[in-house]
Design a protein around this motif. Structure first.
Motif, PDB file in Angstrom:
ATOM      1  N   LEU A  13       0.849  -1.180   0.000  1.00  0.00           N
ATOM      2  CA  LEU A  13       0.000   0.000   0.000  1.00  0.00           C
ATOM      3  C   LEU A  13       0.890   1.237   0.000  1.00  0.00           C
ATOM      4  O   LEU A  13       2.045   1.181   0.424  1.00  0.00           O
ATOM      5  CB  LEU A  13      -0.919   0.004   1.234  1.00  0.00           C
ATOM      6  N   GLY A  14       0.345   2.361  -0.454  1.00  0.00           N
ATOM      7  CA  GLY A  14       1.115   3.595  -0.484  1.00  0.00           C
ATOM      8  C   GLY A  14       0.217   4.769  -0.828  1.00  0.00           C
ATOM      9  O   GLY A  14      -1.011   4.641  -0.911  1.00  0.00           O
ATOM     10  N   ASP A  15       0.837   5.923  -1.058  1.00  0.00           N
ATOM     11  CA  ASP A  15       0.070   7.117  -1.365  1.00  0.00           C
ATOM     12  C   ASP A  15      -0.786   6.967  -2.619  1.00  0.00           C
ATOM     13  O   ASP A  15      -1.792   7.664  -2.780  1.00  0.00           O
ATOM     14  CB  ASP A  15       1.013   8.316  -1.533  1.00  0.00           C
ATOM     15  N   TRP A  16      -0.393   6.051  -3.518  1.00  0.00           N
ATOM     16  CA  TRP A  16      -1.154   5.837  -4.757  1.00  0.00           C
ATOM     17  C   TRP A  16      -2.589   5.417  -4.483  1.00  0.00           C
ATOM     18  O   TRP A  16      -3.468   5.605  -5.334  1.00  0.00           O
ATOM     19  CB  TRP A  16      -0.466   4.772  -5.610  1.00  0.00           C
ATOM     20  N   VAL A  17      -2.844   4.865  -3.291  1.00  0.00           N
ATOM     21  CA  VAL A  17      -4.192   4.398  -2.947  1.00  0.00           C
ATOM     22  C   VAL A  17      -5.208   5.533  -3.062  1.00  0.00           C
ATOM     23  O   VAL A  17      -6.359   5.315  -3.493  1.00  0.00           O
ATOM     24  CB  VAL A  17      -4.193   3.796  -1.525  1.00  0.00           C
ATOM     25  N   ARG A  18      -4.813   6.739  -2.698  1.00  0.00           N
ATOM     26  CA  ARG A  18      -5.746   7.869  -2.711  1.00  0.00           C
ATOM     27  C   ARG A  18      -6.365   8.083  -4.092  1.00  0.00           C
ATOM     28  O   ARG A  18      -7.501   8.551  -4.206  1.00  0.00           O
ATOM     29  CB  ARG A  18      -5.041   9.146  -2.268  1.00  0.00           C
ATOM     30  N   THR A  19      -5.615   7.764  -5.135  1.00  0.00           N
ATOM     31  CA  THR A  19      -6.100   7.955  -6.499  1.00  0.00           C
ATOM     32  C   THR A  19      -7.341   7.129  -6.778  1.00  0.00           C
ATOM     33  O   THR A  19      -8.173   7.503  -7.618  1.00  0.00           O
ATOM     34  CB  THR A  19      -4.991   7.559  -7.507  1.00  0.00           C
ATOM     35  N   TYR A  20      -7.494   6.017  -6.078  1.00  0.00           N
ATOM     36  CA  TYR A  20      -8.539   5.057  -6.406  1.00  0.00           C
ATOM     37  C   TYR A  20      -9.707   5.068  -5.425  1.00  0.00           C
ATOM     38  O   TYR A  20     -10.587   4.217  -5.510  1.00  0.00           O
ATOM     39  CB  TYR A  20      -7.926   3.660  -6.475  1.00  0.00           C
ATOM     40  N   ILE A  21      -9.738   6.016  -4.519  1.00  0.00           N
ATOM     41  CA  ILE A  21     -10.856   6.144  -3.587  1.00  0.00           C
ATOM     42  C   ILE A  21     -11.577   7.450  -3.854  1.00  0.00           C
ATOM     43  O   ILE A  21     -10.964   8.520  -3.871  1.00  0.00           O
ATOM     44  CB  ILE A  21     -10.373   6.083  -2.121  1.00  0.00           C
ATOM     45  N   LEU A  35      -6.104  -0.583   9.125  1.00  0.00           N
ATOM     46  CA  LEU A  35      -5.175   0.326   9.806  1.00  0.00           C
ATOM     47  C   LEU A  35      -4.633   1.371   8.833  1.00  0.00           C
ATOM     48  O   LEU A  35      -4.547   2.555   9.177  1.00  0.00           O
ATOM     49  CB  LEU A  35      -4.029  -0.465  10.431  1.00  0.00           C
ATOM     50  N   PHE A  36      -4.285   0.945   7.634  1.00  0.00           N
ATOM     51  CA  PHE A  36      -3.794   1.890   6.625  1.00  0.00           C
ATOM     52  C   PHE A  36      -4.834   2.972   6.370  1.00  0.00           C
ATOM     53  O   PHE A  36      -4.512   4.172   6.302  1.00  0.00           O
ATOM     54  CB  PHE A  36      -3.466   1.163   5.326  1.00  0.00           C
ATOM     55  N   LEU A  37      -6.088   2.584   6.220  1.00  0.00           N
ATOM     56  CA  LEU A  37      -7.137   3.558   5.937  1.00  0.00           C
ATOM     57  C   LEU A  37      -7.267   4.582   7.051  1.00  0.00           C
ATOM     58  O   LEU A  37      -7.280   5.797   6.798  1.00  0.00           O
ATOM     59  CB  LEU A  37      -8.473   2.844   5.709  1.00  0.00           C
ATOM     60  N   VAL A  38      -7.359   4.122   8.293  1.00  0.00           N
ATOM     61  CA  VAL A  38      -7.582   5.070   9.393  1.00  0.00           C
ATOM     62  C   VAL A  38      -6.353   5.943   9.627  1.00  0.00           C
ATOM     63  O   VAL A  38      -6.476   7.103  10.038  1.00  0.00           O
ATOM     64  CB  VAL A  38      -8.009   4.345  10.682  1.00  0.00           C
ATOM     65  N   GLN A  39      -5.160   5.409   9.370  1.00  0.00           N
ATOM     66  CA  GLN A  39      -3.948   6.210   9.545  1.00  0.00           C
ATOM     67  C   GLN A  39      -3.744   7.219   8.424  1.00  0.00           C
ATOM     68  O   GLN A  39      -2.904   8.113   8.549  1.00  0.00           O
ATOM     69  CB  GLN A  39      -2.718   5.305   9.642  1.00  0.00           C
ATOM     70  N   ASN A  40      -4.510   7.086   7.354  1.00  0.00           N
ATOM     71  CA  ASN A  40      -4.386   7.998   6.223  1.00  0.00           C
ATOM     72  C   ASN A  40      -5.637   8.839   6.005  1.00  0.00           C
ATOM     73  O   ASN A  40      -5.872   9.341   4.899  1.00  0.00           O
ATOM     74  CB  ASN A  40      -4.038   7.216   4.961  1.00  0.00           C
ATOM     75  N   GLY A  41      -6.416   8.993   7.057  1.00  0.00           N
ATOM     76  CA  GLY A  41      -7.522   9.939   7.029  1.00  0.00           C
ATOM     77  C   GLY A  41      -8.829   9.425   6.466  1.00  0.00           C
ATOM     78  O   GLY A  41      -9.749  10.210   6.241  1.00  0.00           O
ATOM     79  N   GLY A 101      -4.072  -3.235  -2.280  1.00  0.00           N
ATOM     80  CA  GLY A 101      -3.256  -3.938  -1.298  1.00  0.00           C
ATOM     81  C   GLY A 101      -3.404  -5.438  -1.350  1.00  0.00           C
ATOM     82  O   GLY A 101      -3.038  -6.136  -0.405  1.00  0.00           O
ATOM     83  N   ALA A 102      -3.941  -5.951  -2.451  1.00  0.00           N
ATOM     84  CA  ALA A 102      -4.159  -7.399  -2.582  1.00  0.00           C
ATOM     85  C   ALA A 102      -2.953  -8.120  -3.166  1.00  0.00           C
ATOM     86  O   ALA A 102      -2.980  -9.342  -3.319  1.00  0.00           O
ATOM     87  CB  ALA A 102      -5.393  -7.667  -3.441  1.00  0.00           C
ATOM     88  N   LEU A 103      -1.900  -7.370  -3.512  1.00  0.00           N
ATOM     89  CA  LEU A 103      -0.655  -7.954  -3.997  1.00  0.00           C
ATOM     90  C   LEU A 103       0.451  -7.571  -3.024  1.00  0.00           C
ATOM     91  O   LEU A 103       0.484  -6.452  -2.516  1.00  0.00           O
ATOM     92  CB  LEU A 103      -0.314  -7.432  -5.400  1.00  0.00           C
ATOM     93  N   GLY A 104       1.364  -8.505  -2.763  1.00  0.00           N
ATOM     94  CA  GLY A 104       2.429  -8.209  -1.813  1.00  0.00           C
ATOM     95  C   GLY A 104       3.540  -9.225  -1.874  1.00  0.00           C
ATOM     96  O   GLY A 104       3.701  -9.947  -2.867  1.00  0.00           O
ATOM     97  N   SER A 105       4.278  -9.337  -0.781  1.00  0.00           N
ATOM     98  CA  SER A 105       5.436 -10.238  -0.753  1.00  0.00           C
ATOM     99  C   SER A 105       5.034 -11.709  -0.680  1.00  0.00           C
ATOM    100  O   SER A 105       5.804 -12.586  -1.071  1.00  0.00           O
ATOM    101  CB  SER A 105       6.340  -9.885   0.432  1.00  0.00           C
ATOM    102  N   ARG A 106       3.830 -12.006  -0.181  1.00  0.00           N
ATOM    103  CA  ARG A 106       3.353 -13.385  -0.098  1.00  0.00           C
ATOM    104  C   ARG A 106       2.652 -13.749  -1.400  1.00  0.00           C
ATOM    105  O   ARG A 106       1.508 -13.368  -1.637  1.00  0.00           O
ATOM    106  CB  ARG A 106       2.392 -13.539   1.084  1.00  0.00           C
ATOM    107  N   PHE A 107       3.358 -14.513  -2.263  1.00  0.00           N
ATOM    108  CA  PHE A 107       2.795 -14.866  -3.559  1.00  0.00           C
ATOM    109  C   PHE A 107       1.546 -15.723  -3.413  1.00  0.00           C
ATOM    110  O   PHE A 107       0.615 -15.620  -4.225  1.00  0.00           O
ATOM    111  CB  PHE A 107       3.839 -15.594  -4.408  1.00  0.00           C
TER     112      PHE A 107
END
Length: 213
Positions: A13-21, A35-41, A101-107
């Motif tokens: 996840l990152g700042d790019w998320v804002r583009t899609y909400i 947690l990401f959502l609430v920590q980013n307003g 956030g559905a893609l990450g280090s766990r393949f």
């Protein structure tokens, strides 16, 4: 009226998320995605999961800001937190579901999340997975339009054992009544030559990956 659901889960996840909400989206936070959502307003309409990847203090923060919170036992559950969120979203009969956030280090988790798109396809609900560089969706019998937008490449991979009748219009490398089978890379890294391209499939289920470097 907007009837779109955004699921934010615990992968990259990152700042790019804002583009899609957008205003009016129903926001679901799955485990650390909440947690990401609430920590980013953002205010999740629903936070759910076993919350084994957050601290007790972080869970209290999630509870205090989210409109609703549902917790699950980390042992006594059959689905991942992301699948729980996705199935809840399907039950709302939305116009669209987008997973962030559905893609990450766990393949294994990433691949399982891609497979969830099939559940939406079976119900006729458009669904996709988006991260900073990719948007992933599925196509089956019929035609879909793909837009150039921000993505430079389009790759096609069979999700079923075989996909037949693949026809592309508006692409740099057109196909006509082509067949793709698992194990082939023929459909990798095509390019949209026109602002809008058309993909037609006769049988099977096709993974459509729009990407940029």
């Amino acid at each position: 009226m907007n009837n779109r659901i955004i699921i934010c889960t615990g992968g990259r996840l990152g700042d790019w998320v804002r583009t899609y909400i957008s205003p009016g989206d129903l926001l679901i936070g799955a485990d650390r995605g909440a947690l990401f959502l609430v920590q980013n307003g953002f205010t999740p309409d629903l936070a759910l999961g076993d919350f084994d990847s957050v601290t007790p203090e972080q869970l209290e923060l999630i509870r205090s800001i989210s409109r609703e919170t549902i917790t699950y036992d980390p042992i006594d559950k059959d689905y991942t937190d992301t699948e729980l969120a996705f199935r809840y979203a399907l039950d709302q009969s939305p116009s669209e579901i987008r997973m962030l956030g559905a893609l990450g280090s766990r393949f294994d988790h990433s691949l399982a999340n891609v497979h969830l798109l099939k559940l939406a396809l079976e119900q006729g609900i458009p669904a996709s997975i988006t991260d900073a560089n990719n948007t992933i969706s599925l196509a089956q019998e019929g035609s879909v339009q793909l837009h150039q937008g921000e993505y430079s490449h389009v790759s096609l991979l069979p999700l079923s054992e075989e996909v037949t009748g693949i026809t592309l219009h508006g692409f740099a490398y057109p196909l006509h009544e082509a067949t793709l089978r698992i194990g082939q890379s023929l459909g990798i890294s095509n390019i949209l030559a026109d602002p809008v391209g058309t993909l037609t499939v006769r049988t099977g289920t096709l993974l459509v990956i729009q990407s940029k470097d």
